[in-house]
Design a protein around this motif. Structure first.
Motif, mmCIF file in Angstrom:
data_model
loop_
_atom_site.group_PDB
_atom_site.id
_atom_site.type_symbol
_atom_site.label_atom_id
_atom_site.label_comp_id
_atom_site.label_asym_id
_atom_site.label_seq_id
_atom_site.Cartn_x
_atom_site.Cartn_y
_atom_site.Cartn_z
ATOM 1 N N VAL A 73 0.786 -1.254 -0.038
ATOM 2 C CA VAL A 73 -0.122 0.037 -0.009
ATOM 3 C C VAL A 73 0.856 1.362 0.062
ATOM 4 O O VAL A 73 0.468 2.240 -0.704
ATOM 5 C CB VAL A 73 -0.907 0.094 1.115
ATOM 6 C CG1 VAL A 73 -1.998 -0.918 1.034
ATOM 7 C CG2 VAL A 73 -0.309 -0.315 2.595
ATOM 8 N N ARG A 74 1.915 1.304 0.667
ATOM 9 C CA ARG A 74 2.774 2.579 0.707
ATOM 10 C C ARG A 74 3.886 2.385 -0.247
ATOM 11 O O ARG A 74 5.124 1.807 -0.134
ATOM 12 C CB ARG A 74 3.432 2.745 1.986
ATOM 13 C CG ARG A 74 2.361 2.575 3.245
ATOM 14 C CD ARG A 74 2.831 2.960 4.433
ATOM 15 N NE ARG A 74 2.004 2.863 5.414
ATOM 16 C CZ ARG A 74 2.203 3.496 6.839
ATOM 17 N NH1 ARG A 74 3.415 3.771 7.194
ATOM 18 N NH2 ARG A 74 1.260 3.509 7.755
ATOM 19 N N ASN A 79 0.143 5.263 -4.545
ATOM 20 C CA ASN A 79 0.172 4.317 -3.562
ATOM 21 C C ASN A 79 -0.809 3.200 -3.816
ATOM 22 O O ASN A 79 -1.463 3.065 -5.029
ATOM 23 C CB ASN A 79 -0.209 4.787 -2.238
ATOM 24 C CG ASN A 79 -1.631 5.451 -2.231
ATOM 25 O OD1 ASN A 79 -2.805 4.847 -2.803
ATOM 26 N ND2 ASN A 79 -1.824 6.607 -1.595
ATOM 27 N N ILE A 81 -3.524 2.231 -2.717
ATOM 28 C CA ILE A 81 -4.881 2.426 -2.775
ATOM 29 C C ILE A 81 -5.569 2.913 -3.993
ATOM 30 O O ILE A 81 -6.438 2.264 -4.753
ATOM 31 C CB ILE A 81 -5.400 3.426 -1.651
ATOM 32 C CG1 ILE A 81 -4.887 2.844 -0.117
ATOM 33 C CG2 ILE A 81 -6.809 3.710 -1.775
ATOM 34 C CD1 ILE A 81 -4.935 3.933 0.569
ATOM 35 N N GLU A 82 -4.842 3.881 -4.938
ATOM 36 C CA GLU A 82 -5.138 4.377 -5.897
ATOM 37 C C GLU A 82 -4.750 3.179 -6.944
ATOM 38 O O GLU A 82 -5.549 3.251 -8.078
ATOM 39 C CB GLU A 82 -4.470 5.826 -6.083
ATOM 40 C CG GLU A 82 -4.825 6.866 -5.342
ATOM 41 C CD GLU A 82 -6.154 7.203 -5.549
ATOM 42 O OE1 GLU A 82 -6.748 6.976 -6.445
ATOM 43 O OE2 GLU A 82 -6.681 7.435 -4.361
ATOM 44 N N THR A 104 0.877 -6.052 3.749
ATOM 45 C CA THR A 104 1.071 -5.208 4.633
ATOM 46 C C THR A 104 2.115 -5.540 5.794
ATOM 47 O O THR A 104 1.880 -6.832 6.185
ATOM 48 C CB THR A 104 -0.030 -4.177 5.126
ATOM 49 O OG1 THR A 104 0.365 -3.364 5.911
ATOM 50 C CG2 THR A 104 -1.004 -5.474 5.871
ATOM 51 N N ASP A 109 -3.125 -0.804 9.924
ATOM 52 C CA ASP A 109 -2.778 0.334 8.994
ATOM 53 C C ASP A 109 -3.882 0.682 8.285
ATOM 54 O O ASP A 109 -4.782 0.083 7.775
ATOM 55 C CB ASP A 109 -1.902 -0.218 7.892
ATOM 56 C CG ASP A 109 -1.119 0.792 6.855
ATOM 57 O OD1 ASP A 109 -1.777 1.876 7.028
ATOM 58 O OD2 ASP A 109 0.054 0.398 6.377
ATOM 59 N N TYR A 111 -4.375 2.534 5.890
ATOM 60 C CA TYR A 111 -4.632 2.332 4.261
ATOM 61 C C TYR A 111 -5.008 1.005 3.884
ATOM 62 O O TYR A 111 -5.735 0.862 2.789
ATOM 63 C CB TYR A 111 -2.891 2.587 4.049
ATOM 64 C CG TYR A 111 -2.208 3.799 3.866
ATOM 65 C CD1 TYR A 111 -2.731 4.922 3.233
ATOM 66 C CD2 TYR A 111 -1.331 4.146 4.807
ATOM 67 C CE1 TYR A 111 -2.140 6.226 3.036
ATOM 68 C CE2 TYR A 111 -0.601 5.425 4.713
ATOM 69 C CZ TYR A 111 -1.262 6.373 3.998
ATOM 70 O OH TYR A 111 -0.361 7.576 3.970
ATOM 71 N N ALA A 114 -8.617 1.327 3.588
ATOM 72 C CA ALA A 114 -9.017 2.291 2.430
ATOM 73 C C ALA A 114 -8.896 1.268 1.213
ATOM 74 O O ALA A 114 -9.738 1.639 0.304
ATOM 75 C CB ALA A 114 -8.144 3.255 2.348
ATOM 76 N N ALA A 115 -8.142 0.501 1.232
ATOM 77 C CA ALA A 115 -7.758 -0.385 -0.111
ATOM 78 C C ALA A 115 -8.709 -1.351 -0.153
ATOM 79 O O ALA A 115 -9.341 -1.709 -1.043
ATOM 80 C CB ALA A 115 -6.177 -1.150 0.080
ATOM 81 N N ARG A 159 -10.569 3.916 13.579
ATOM 82 C CA ARG A 159 -11.158 4.919 12.390
ATOM 83 C C ARG A 159 -12.449 5.274 13.034
ATOM 84 O O ARG A 159 -13.401 4.507 13.315
ATOM 85 C CB ARG A 159 -11.110 4.522 11.150
ATOM 86 C CG ARG A 159 -9.821 3.894 10.550
ATOM 87 C CD ARG A 159 -10.027 3.434 9.272
ATOM 88 N NE ARG A 159 -10.375 4.361 8.248
ATOM 89 C CZ ARG A 159 -10.865 4.157 7.040
ATOM 90 N NH1 ARG A 159 -11.443 2.963 6.901
ATOM 91 N NH2 ARG A 159 -11.091 5.353 6.262
#
Length: 238
Positions: A73-74, A79, A81-82, A104, A109, A111, A114-115, A159
């Motif tokens: 992811v990073r 990244n 996600i996008e 990961t 995380d 992220y 979000a993914a 979150r």
């Protein structure tokens, strides 16, 4: 499998027939090379390429058309996600996009959540034995979800919850809500059928209805929506 890992439908996957083609995307060369070496010798998996950032991951995936992308992811430039969102937004009429499995280091995380919301089929931790990562790849290729119920609960708990309107609860029947809650515990379709004493086809129908009504890309995304909307609360065990 690891006690915190539940590949939904793992028992339904198979290692026979054509191997699952895999693209590995990770900006760390040592990690990427190690994963390629270890996964290439796993039964039923053929590593067809690798990428060092998100832009390259999208380009390579569109060129090589792998069954699965193992996505960090990073990464620089773009990244994970996008990159996941771009891969799963293939225009109508194009070849079916690959399944995405996020890999990961940290299970808390944000992220990763979000993914998953972007449509990833699930996630694996880099510390897991390679045979478990390989099984997650095979399960994703078969169209199932890779769920880590406890880890997902911890991530979502960290979150802010979305609004109650994020989940159109009135649109779900009581049985569909029940099925969604069981999905959130990581149960596969056969396990849900056994738990509810209904046929497998009935469960598949309910799962399909849940995905459609929630606008979820897959069952993992539906579970994320359930947690973030508050229908399933962190700590729920079924």
């Amino acid at each position: 499998m690891h006690s915190d890992v539940t590949p939904s439908g793992a028992g339904e996957s198979a290692t026979t027939g054509a191997p699952v083609t895999l693209l590995i995307a990770d900006d760390d060369e040592v990690t990427r090379s190690g994963l390629r070496t270890l996964l290439a010798v796993q039964p039923g998996i053929a590593v067809v390429g690798e990428a060092a950032d998100g832009v390259a991951a999208v380009e390579q995936a569109r060129r090589l058309r792998p069954d699965v992308v193992l996505m960090d992811v990073r990464m620089p430039r773009l990244n994970g996600i996008e990159a996941t969102r771009q891969l799963l937004a293939e225009p109508a009429g194009s070849a079916e996009p690959p399944k995405v499995v996020v890999i990961t280091t940290f299970e808390n995380d944000g992220y990763v959540t979000a993914a998953l919301s972007a449509g990833a089929s699930g996630f694996v931790l880099k510390r897991l034995p390679v045979r478990q990562i390989a099984e997650a790849v095979r399960v994703a290729a078969a169209g199932e979800a890779i769920l880590f119920p406890a880890a997902l609960r911890r991530m979502v708990a960290a979150r802010p919850l979305g609004s109650a309107e994020a989940l159109p609860r009135a649109a779900l029947t009581g049985r569909e809500e029940e099925v969604l809650r069981l999905m959130a515990t990581g149960l596969s379709n056969p396990e849900i059928a056994e738990s509810l004493t209904v046929s497998l086809e009935t469960v598949k129908t309910h799962v399909g209805n849940v995905l459609t009504k929630l606008g979820a890309q897959n069952r993992t995304h539906a579970v994320v929506i359930a947690y973030e909307s508050g229908l399933v609360v962190p700590g729920f065990t079924g």
